[in-house]
Design a protein around this motif. Structure first.
Motif: not given
Length: 362
Positions: A163, A166-168, A170-172, A174, A253-254, A330
């Protein structure tokens, strides 16, 4: 009668006493310069080698080597010295009327004034050093392009079990409020505290082994991390991944989420950097280079020295360094491995410099 008595209280040194004061100041100044010689020689050597390097690759034209000096000279020569003098004076006065006179005399002794002038010299040289560093850093992308983004991003994904880190985040965690806070620290407070600590070390007692070792270590971070390894593994980072690889989906997306904050300083500064790169115009703070992270590297060096001073201070510095590392990912400035590589290289620089200087001192 009262005026006469007051006039008698004003002490004017004789010519001989004034000459002695000048002689003592000169001796202290020369001694302090000799103590900081490793740092001075390192910065001058970098400047000379950089000039030869840029000349060899015909990159001297259009460079502004003194841009940092011109911009920061009032800060280095006026603002910071005034602040430190005011702080020292205030600290002396607060000791009370019986000790303040002694404290003021000690604060403005020939030795401390000499150290202070040496600090001004060091900060001026550092501004010149930063100008050359920016010129060299800018040349890397012009000479070889960005060749290492794909494998660095893939390694990031591998380290985080398939994974993107950054996605980890943003999902938790952001939010716009968090983004504002992170940007204020990363784009403003980081610069203030890093360069304030460097200035404090520069103006401090030049007889201090820790002061000289700290400044030498910091300069080596720019040389080894920011120049040698950045040149060997030049990458643009997630913010520019689509522009240099053609794959605009991977971090698109980020970047889109970050851009939802219309006043995002990260997005504005990233646009400024890319514009400077595209126009080949060297300016203040330009030069795109993600691997290794200098943001993380410089605060990691502070961690090592903070632990030398105090364990509690060391843990505070460590928490802040971790925060900067997470922030760099981030805000799409860096891959996670950029900070990890920087921290590892800093550890090598710190222990190597400490061992070498201890051996050199006997």
């Amino acid at each position: 009668m009262m005026l006469q008595n007051k006039a008698q209280m004003i002490y004017m040194p004789t010519r001989e006493e004034f000459g002695v004061q000048i002689f003592e100041f000169r001796e202290h100044f020369l001694f302090s310069i000799s103590k900081t010689k490793p740092v001075i020689m390192l910065m001058l050597a970098y400047w000379g080698i950089g000039f030869v390097y840029l000349g060899y690759f015909e990159k001297l034209a259009g460079q502004h080597f003194f841009i940092y000096l011109e911009t920061l000279l009032p800060l280095v020569v006026v603002v910071l010295p005034t602040f430190f003098i005011f702080s020292a004076t205030l600290g002396a006065v607060r000791r009370g009327k019986h000790r303040s006179r002694w404290a003021l005399k000690r604060t403005f002794s020939n030795q401390n004034i000499a150290n202070f002038f040496v600090g001004v010299v060091l900060m001026i040289l550092l501004c010149m050093f930063m100008g050359m560093y920016t010129a060299i850093k800018t040349s890397f992308a012009d000479l070889q392009g960005f060749q290492h983004d794909i494998w660095q991003a893939d390694l990031d994904k591998l380290l985080f079990f398939g994974g993107d880190p950054w996605r980890i985040m943003f999902d938790s965690i952001h939010s716009i409020a968090l983004q504002k806070f992170v940007e204020i620290n990363y784009n403003m407070y980081w610069h203030i505290q890093v360069f304030a600590i460097i200035a404090l070390a520069a103006y401090a007692d030049s007889r201090s082994e820790m002061k000289v070792r700290y400044l030498a270590s910091i300069v080596w971070v720019w040389v080894i991390v920011g120049t040698i390894f950045a040149g060997l593994f030049i990458s643009a980072g997630p913010a520019f991944y689509g522009l240099v690889t053609g794959d605009e989906m991977r971090f698109g997306e980020q970047l889109a989420i970050l851009a939802q904050h219309e006043q995002s300083s990260a997005i504005r500064y990233q646009a400024y950097l890319w514009s400077a790169y595209a126009s080949t115009t060297p300016s203040l703070g330009t030069g795109i280079s993600a691997f290794p992270s200098m943001h993380v590297s410089l605060v990691c060096m502070n961690v090592f020295f903070a632990f030398e001073i105090n364990r509690k201070l060391g843990f505070i510095a460590l928490i802040y360094a971790l925060f900067v590392w997470v922030s760099s990912v981030y805000l799409a400035w860096h891959y996670a491995i950029d900070g990890l590589a920087g921290a590892l290289l800093v550890a090598v620089i710190y222990y190597s410099t400490r061992r070498f200087m201890k051996k050199a001192s006997g």
